[in-house]
Scaffold this active site. Structure first.
Site, PDB file in Angstrom:
ATOM      1  NE  ARG A  72     -16.689  23.888  24.790  1.00 16.38           N
ATOM      2  CZ  ARG A  72     -17.219  22.921  24.044  1.00 16.38           C
ATOM      3  NH1 ARG A  72     -18.517  22.920  23.773  1.00 16.38           N
ATOM      4  NH2 ARG A  72     -16.475  21.947  23.572  1.00 16.38           N
ATOM      5  CD  GLN A 102     -15.173  11.234  19.812  1.00 20.87           C
ATOM      6  OE1 GLN A 102     -16.261  11.111  20.350  1.00 20.87           O
ATOM      7  NE2 GLN A 102     -14.112  10.576  20.218  1.00 20.87           N
ATOM      8  CG  ASN A 103     -10.841  16.634  20.850  1.00 19.36           C
ATOM      9  OD1 ASN A 103     -11.796  16.074  21.378  1.00 19.36           O
ATOM     10  ND2 ASN A 103      -9.589  16.326  21.128  1.00 19.36           N
ATOM     11  CG  ASP A 105      -9.125  21.097  20.738  1.00 23.93           C
ATOM     12  OD1 ASP A 105      -8.552  20.766  19.694  1.00 23.93           O
ATOM     13  OD2 ASP A 105      -9.147  20.383  21.767  1.00 23.93           O
ATOM     14  CG  HIS A 120     -18.212  15.651  17.264  1.00 26.43           C
ATOM     15  ND1 HIS A 120     -17.978  15.128  18.512  1.00 26.43           N
ATOM     16  CD2 HIS A 120     -18.942  14.710  16.594  1.00 26.43           C
ATOM     17  CE1 HIS A 120     -18.537  13.917  18.589  1.00 26.43           C
ATOM     18  NE2 HIS A 120     -19.115  13.647  17.441  1.00 26.43           N
ATOM     19  CB  CYS A 131     -27.542  31.561   3.026  1.00 30.53           C
ATOM     20  SG  CYS A 131     -26.034  32.203   3.782  1.00 30.53           S
ATOM     21  CB  CYS A 148     -25.510  35.400   7.644  1.00 34.38           C
ATOM     22  SG  CYS A 148     -24.840  35.084   6.017  1.00 34.38           S
ATOM     23  CB  THR A 189     -12.684   9.137  22.943  1.00 39.69           C
ATOM     24  OG1 THR A 189     -14.105   9.151  22.851  1.00 39.69           O
ATOM     25  CG2 THR A 189     -12.135   7.918  22.236  1.00 39.69           C
TER      26      THR A 189
HETATM   27  P1  OAD Z   1     -15.187  12.536  27.346  1.00 38.13           P
HETATM   28  O1  OAD Z   1     -15.082  13.679  28.304  1.00 38.13           O
HETATM   29  O2  OAD Z   1     -16.455  11.767  27.327  1.00 38.13           O
HETATM   30  O3  OAD Z   1     -14.034  11.488  27.650  1.00 38.13           O
HETATM   31  C1  OAD Z   1     -12.702  11.875  27.833  1.00 38.13           C
HETATM   32  C2  OAD Z   1     -11.864  10.624  27.998  1.00 38.13           C
HETATM   33  O4  OAD Z   1     -10.505  11.011  28.074  1.00 38.13           O
HETATM   34  C3  OAD Z   1     -12.157   9.819  29.276  1.00 38.13           C
HETATM   35  O5  OAD Z   1     -12.285   8.440  28.935  1.00 38.13           O
HETATM   36  C4  OAD Z   1     -10.925  10.054  30.151  1.00 38.13           C
HETATM   37  O6  OAD Z   1     -10.593   8.930  30.942  1.00 38.13           O
HETATM   38  C5  OAD Z   1      -9.860  10.308  29.109  1.00 38.13           C
HETATM   39  N1  OAD Z   1      -8.745  11.182  29.531  1.00 38.13           N
HETATM   40  C6  OAD Z   1      -8.784  12.282  30.315  1.00 38.13           C
HETATM   41  N2  OAD Z   1      -7.570  12.847  30.427  1.00 38.13           N
HETATM   42  C7  OAD Z   1      -6.722  12.077  29.685  1.00 38.13           C
HETATM   43  C8  OAD Z   1      -5.319  12.128  29.391  1.00 38.13           C
HETATM   44  N3  OAD Z   1      -4.543  13.091  29.881  1.00 38.13           N
HETATM   45  N4  OAD Z   1      -4.803  11.176  28.602  1.00 38.13           N
HETATM   46  C9  OAD Z   1      -5.591  10.170  28.090  1.00 38.13           C
HETATM   47  N5  OAD Z   1      -6.906  10.076  28.331  1.00 38.13           N
HETATM   48  C10 OAD Z   1      -7.478  10.999  29.110  1.00 38.13           C
HETATM   49  O7  OAD Z   1     -14.803  13.116  25.903  1.00 38.13           O
HETATM   50  P2  OAD Z   1     -15.098  12.508  24.457  1.00 38.13           P
HETATM   51  O8  OAD Z   1     -15.068  11.016  24.482  1.00 38.13           O
HETATM   52  O9  OAD Z   1     -14.226  13.203  23.502  1.00 38.13           O
HETATM   53  O10 OAD Z   1     -19.612  15.994  21.613  1.00 38.13           O
HETATM   54  O11 OAD Z   1     -16.592  12.985  24.251  1.00 38.13           O
HETATM   55  C11 OAD Z   1     -17.228  12.709  23.034  1.00 38.13           C
HETATM   56  C12 OAD Z   1     -18.192  13.805  22.686  1.00 38.13           C
HETATM   57  O12 OAD Z   1     -19.079  14.056  23.780  1.00 38.13           O
HETATM   58  C13 OAD Z   1     -17.554  15.167  22.447  1.00 38.13           C
HETATM   59  O13 OAD Z   1     -17.031  15.301  21.158  1.00 38.13           O
HETATM   60  C14 OAD Z   1     -18.689  16.117  22.696  1.00 38.13           C
HETATM   61  C15 OAD Z   1     -19.216  15.498  23.960  1.00 38.13           C
HETATM   62  O14 OAD Z   1     -20.493  15.785  24.312  1.00 38.13           O
HETATM   63  C16 OAD Z   1     -20.488  16.970  21.368  1.00 38.13           C
HETATM   64  O15 OAD Z   1     -20.478  18.048  21.932  1.00 38.13           O
HETATM   65  C17 OAD Z   1     -21.456  16.616  20.285  1.00 38.13           C
END
Ligand code: OAD
Length: 245
Positions: A72, A102-103, A105, A120, A131, A148, A189
């Site tokens: 990634r 939540q990203n 990146d 996150h 540590c 480490c 999201t």
């Molecule tokens: P998701 O993959 O669950 O959701 C992405 C959302 O973005 C969806 O509702 C899509 O419809 C929308 N989407 C996609 N492309 C888009 C665009 N160009 N413009 C606007 N919307 C768009 O991702 P997250 O909700 O971020 O956590 O996921 C939450 C968490 O679940 C992440 O942080 C990660 C994951 O597992 C961990 O790894 C702990």
């Protein structure tokens, strides 16, 4: 209301707000070429989250988990911020903005945003499981698993996995911002991973006008003032443009 009228109405509310708060998810980085988690092409459609993004998975097979995160890192390192990240960063130059993301990146910061709460964690940091030392880590290749250099413990990606709690200080800062937000934009999201899934509802219950920007309606849409359907990279530049169209 037509789409154009809705965008103009939200834009006026944004311009009047003293501070703008964002909650962003994987969808905001999709147009940069970074796969989301759910939906078509989503990471959790091809990989099992429980094998790669839990503390148990890391204890079982740290090399496998690190391989996933290095893959990634390499993918993200080739991606640039898109017009959605850029529109927020530009807006931040004239008005206070706080981004709760939540990203992992780092693209908001790469676009120039300064006030970013990475709830996150970050793929660009490692943390020693023994540590606790955190460090900036942009390596794309390394001997696995990394150790480490202070204590010899195992290093892990400094991200939040399923079953783990958010950092308390960051969570408190996010809740404070949500509690006092006049306008909250919830961008890209799916609203299924807690606690972030409830942040929009929490802000709304404290009086915020909550606007969702997504390709589709989500489980959280009923709790928000409105949903603007569209790509973040097209909608945000319109909402945040300082000149009226
Ligand atoms: P998701 O993959 O669950 O959701 C992405 C959302 O973005 C969806 O509702 C899509 O419809 C929308 N989407 C996609 N492309 C888009 C665009 N160009 N413009 C606007 N919307 C768009 O991702 P997250 O909700 O971020 O956590 O996921 C939450 C968490 O679940 C992440 O942080 C990660 C994951 O597992 C961990 O790894 C702990």
């Amino acid at each position: 209301m037509t789409d154009h009228e809705l965008i103009q109405d939200v834009r006026e509310r944004i311009m009047k707000a003293r501070k703008l708060v964002f909650l962003t998810g994987a969808g905001i980085s999709a147009e940069s070429g970074i796969p989301t988690f759910r939906g078509e092409g989503g990471l959790w459609r091809s990989y099992r989250a429980m094998d790669l993004a839990t503390p148990q998975a890391f204890s079982r097979d740290p090399v496998l988990v690190w391989e996933f995160y290095l893959w990634r890192r390499r993918l993200i390192s080739g991606c640039r911020p898109n017009p959605a990240h850029e529109a927020i960063a530009r807006f931040e130059r004239s008005k206070p903005v706080l981004i709760i993301t939540q990203n992992i990146d780092g693209l908001h910061q790469k676009a120039g945003s300064k006030e970013v709460l990475e709830i996150h964690g970050s793929i660009w940091r490692s943390r020693c499981v023994r540590c606790g030392r955190r460090r900036h880590d942009e390596r794309l290749e390394m001997e696995l698993p990394p150790l480490c250099d202070l204590c010899g413990g195992l290093e892990r990606p400094d991200v939040v996995w399923f079953g783990e709690s958010l950092d308390e200080v960051i969570l408190r800062a996010a809740l404070d911002a949500l509690r006092s937000a006049e306008v909250l934009l919830v961008v890209g999201t799916s609203g299924v991973v807690e606690p972030a899934a409830s942040f929009g509802r929490f802000a709304a219950s404290h009086g915020a006008y909550v606007v969702e920007v997504n390709l589709e309606r989500t489980a959280q849409s009923p709790y928000y003032a409105c949903t603007i359907l569209g790509k973040a990279g097209e909608v945000l530049p319109q909402l945040l443009s300082l000149e009226e169209s």
